[in-house]
Write a protein that holds these residues in place. Sequence first.
Motif, short mmCIF file in Angstrom:
data_model
loop_
_atom_site.label_atom_id
_atom_site.label_comp_id
_atom_site.label_asym_id
_atom_site.label_seq_id
_atom_site.Cartn_x
_atom_site.Cartn_y
_atom_site.Cartn_z
N LYS A 248 -53.85 -14.76 -2.77
CA LYS A 248 -54.99 -15.69 -2.64
C LYS A 248 -54.98 -16.37 -1.27
CE LYS A 248 -55.72 -15.35 -7.20
NZ LYS A 248 -56.81 -14.58 -7.77
N THR A 249 -53.83 -16.49 -0.68
CA THR A 249 -53.71 -17.01 0.68
C THR A 249 -52.68 -16.14 1.40
OG1 THR A 249 -51.86 -18.51 0.29
CG2 THR A 249 -54.07 -19.39 -0.14
N PHE A 250 -52.60 -16.32 2.72
CA PHE A 250 -51.68 -15.46 3.47
C PHE A 250 -50.21 -15.89 3.34
CE2 PHE A 250 -55.64 -14.30 5.61
CZ PHE A 250 -55.52 -12.92 5.55
N CYS A 260 -52.26 -7.02 -3.50
CA CYS A 260 -53.52 -6.57 -2.89
C CYS A 260 -54.20 -7.70 -2.10
CB CYS A 260 -54.43 -6.08 -4.01
SG CYS A 260 -56.06 -5.61 -3.42
N LEU A 261 -54.80 -7.33 -0.95
CA LEU A 261 -55.42 -8.31 -0.06
C LEU A 261 -56.95 -8.41 -0.26
CD1 LEU A 261 -53.38 -7.29 3.10
CD2 LEU A 261 -53.02 -9.33 1.69
N PHE A 262 -57.42 -7.80 -1.33
CA PHE A 262 -58.86 -7.76 -1.58
C PHE A 262 -59.50 -9.15 -1.53
CE2 PHE A 262 -62.57 -7.83 -4.32
CZ PHE A 262 -63.25 -6.68 -3.96
N GLU A 263 -58.87 -10.11 -2.18
CA GLU A 263 -59.48 -11.45 -2.26
C GLU A 263 -59.34 -12.22 -0.95
OE1 GLU A 263 -58.49 -13.52 -5.86
OE2 GLU A 263 -59.23 -11.86 -7.10
N LEU A 264 -58.60 -11.67 -0.02
CA LEU A 264 -58.51 -12.27 1.32
C LEU A 264 -59.47 -11.57 2.28
CD1 LEU A 264 -54.66 -12.89 1.56
CD2 LEU A 264 -56.48 -14.61 1.42
N GLY A 265 -60.36 -10.76 1.72
CA GLY A 265 -61.43 -10.17 2.55
C GLY A 265 -61.20 -8.74 2.98
N CYS A 266 -60.18 -8.09 2.46
CA CYS A 266 -59.91 -6.70 2.89
C CYS A 266 -61.13 -5.80 2.62
CB CYS A 266 -58.70 -6.15 2.15
SG CYS A 266 -58.31 -4.47 2.65
N LYS A 267 -61.54 -5.02 3.63
CA LYS A 267 -62.70 -4.14 3.50
C LYS A 267 -62.30 -2.69 3.19
CE LYS A 267 -65.47 -7.59 4.42
NZ LYS A 267 -64.45 -8.65 4.40
N ILE A 288 -52.93 -3.26 6.93
CA ILE A 288 -52.62 -3.77 5.58
C ILE A 288 -51.12 -3.85 5.36
CG2 ILE A 288 -52.82 -3.20 3.12
CD1 ILE A 288 -55.67 -2.09 3.86
N GLU A 289 -50.40 -2.92 5.96
CA GLU A 289 -48.93 -2.93 5.81
C GLU A 289 -48.32 -4.12 6.55
OE1 GLU A 289 -47.33 0.95 6.40
OE2 GLU A 289 -45.26 0.28 6.13
N SER A 290 -49.05 -4.60 7.58
CA SER A 290 -48.52 -5.75 8.30
C SER A 290 -49.04 -7.06 7.72
CB SER A 290 -48.86 -5.65 9.80
OG SER A 290 -50.25 -5.79 9.98
N GLY A 291 -49.77 -6.97 6.60
CA GLY A 291 -50.13 -8.18 5.87
C GLY A 291 -51.54 -8.68 6.11
N HIS A 292 -52.36 -7.90 6.80
CA HIS A 292 -53.74 -8.33 7.07
C HIS A 292 -54.72 -7.34 6.45
CE1 HIS A 292 -57.36 -9.58 9.19
NE2 HIS A 292 -56.72 -10.67 9.56
N GLY A 293 -55.80 -7.83 5.92
CA GLY A 293 -56.79 -6.93 5.33
C GLY A 293 -57.47 -6.06 6.37
N GLY A 307 -67.67 -11.55 8.01
CA GLY A 307 -67.03 -12.10 6.83
C GLY A 307 -65.65 -11.51 6.65
N PHE A 308 -64.91 -11.41 7.75
CA PHE A 308 -63.63 -10.71 7.67
C PHE A 308 -62.70 -11.28 6.60
CE2 PHE A 308 -64.36 -9.56 12.35
CZ PHE A 308 -65.03 -8.40 11.98
N TYR A 309 -62.87 -12.57 6.28
CA TYR A 309 -62.00 -13.18 5.27
C TYR A 309 -62.77 -13.51 4.00
CZ TYR A 309 -58.98 -13.16 9.25
OH TYR A 309 -58.24 -12.72 10.32
N THR A 310 -63.98 -12.95 3.90
CA THR A 310 -64.78 -13.13 2.68
C THR A 310 -64.59 -11.92 1.78
OG1 THR A 310 -66.43 -14.30 3.98
CG2 THR A 310 -67.12 -13.52 1.80
N PRO A 311 -64.18 -12.14 0.55
CA PRO A 311 -63.95 -10.99 -0.34
C PRO A 311 -65.23 -10.18 -0.55
CG PRO A 311 -63.12 -13.02 -1.32
CD PRO A 311 -63.89 -13.42 -0.10
N LEU A 312 -65.07 -8.89 -0.66
CA LEU A 312 -66.22 -8.03 -0.95
C LEU A 312 -66.89 -8.45 -2.26
CD1 LEU A 312 -64.91 -4.46 -0.12
CD2 LEU A 312 -66.84 -5.60 0.96
N SER A 313 -66.13 -9.01 -3.17
CA SER A 313 -66.69 -9.34 -4.49
C SER A 313 -67.87 -10.29 -4.38
CB SER A 313 -65.62 -9.95 -5.40
OG SER A 313 -64.95 -10.98 -4.74
#
Length: 360
Positions: A248-250, A260-267, A288-293, A307-313
Amino acid sequence: MKDHETLGERLAEQGISRRAFLKFCTALASLMALPPERAAAMANALARSQRPSVIWLSFQECTGCTESLTRSYTPTLESLIFDMISLDYHHTLQAASGFAAEKSREDAMKNFYGKYLLVVDGSIPINGGGVYSTIAGRTNLDLLQETAKGAAAIIAVGTCSSFGGIPNARPNPTGAVAVSDIVRDKPIVNISGCPPIPAVITGVLAHYLTFGTLPDLDDLNRPRSYYGTTIHDRCYRRPFYDQGKFAKTFDDEGARNGWCLFELGCKGPTTHNACATTKWNGGTSFPIESGHGCLGCSEPHFWDAGGFYTPLSAPVVNIEAATLGAAIAGAGVAVAMSSLDRNKIRRAQQAHEKLTVKEL
Ligand code: FSX
């Protein structure tokens, strides 16, 4: 390398064994998603091939694409340039400058008319007659149109030349467009990504050398073998997505546990590229392996979609409400994606793709 020397002759001169070359071709075949048994046929075809002339034009860009290529591991840049192709013109890498540099391009165009490969990175500004980017006193637009005429095929390297990229982002003051917006009568392959994966660039060149054709392409003219699946499809964090475990946060427990980083905006779910399998820096890692979406940089309009940090949802649910009816939206607005079934996820992905394409 002599003018009519084949790649096989060149490798023999360098003392590279058939076994080592086969190993190299096996790796290439694997990168191109070809069955391993094709490696021997590929080695034979490559060994017999004469290096094609390549003219590389760099337009409105950040030079990240060339930086990416110069960090290519297999094959190395040196072998790519001197053994597989004849890179006759490339602003950043060539030794010649001024009139001599332009003469290299003109000579290659004349001597290999109809046969040379044209590689383009960067977008083409067309506002004001193209004055926003010039080379040797000529607009990018002019150079592209002239050089494209005699090209056998065009390889658009990077998201800028493939789709317009960052220069094309709102408000797009220079009127930046993609190669395919200008050239309509040549085969074009788009190797998108900002920057693109170096192994994909070399893989496409190797495919052309081996088979004399461009690889099978998707509906955005990207090689299917690299862009046929999404980052999400091949992501090593996917099992956490399926279990509904999200960071939910980094710096929370989920992030520490690699969820999964989905809720942190991963596209990743809407982005087609091979980062999750090919990776970067010689297969070391990927974002993603380094911890960023994933930012979605290989898709059209990725910057404006933002919206790089806006979840797709968030947009997904809204679009679902608009396009698929209240049945899903009414019950699903606040529902985490983990509770949606696969069909809903697929519809959501398609809807998001529609948003990024239609609304921009
Ligand atoms: Fe664009 Fe490439 Fe991004 Fe940069 O040449 S795809 S801004 S990495 O450099 O064109």
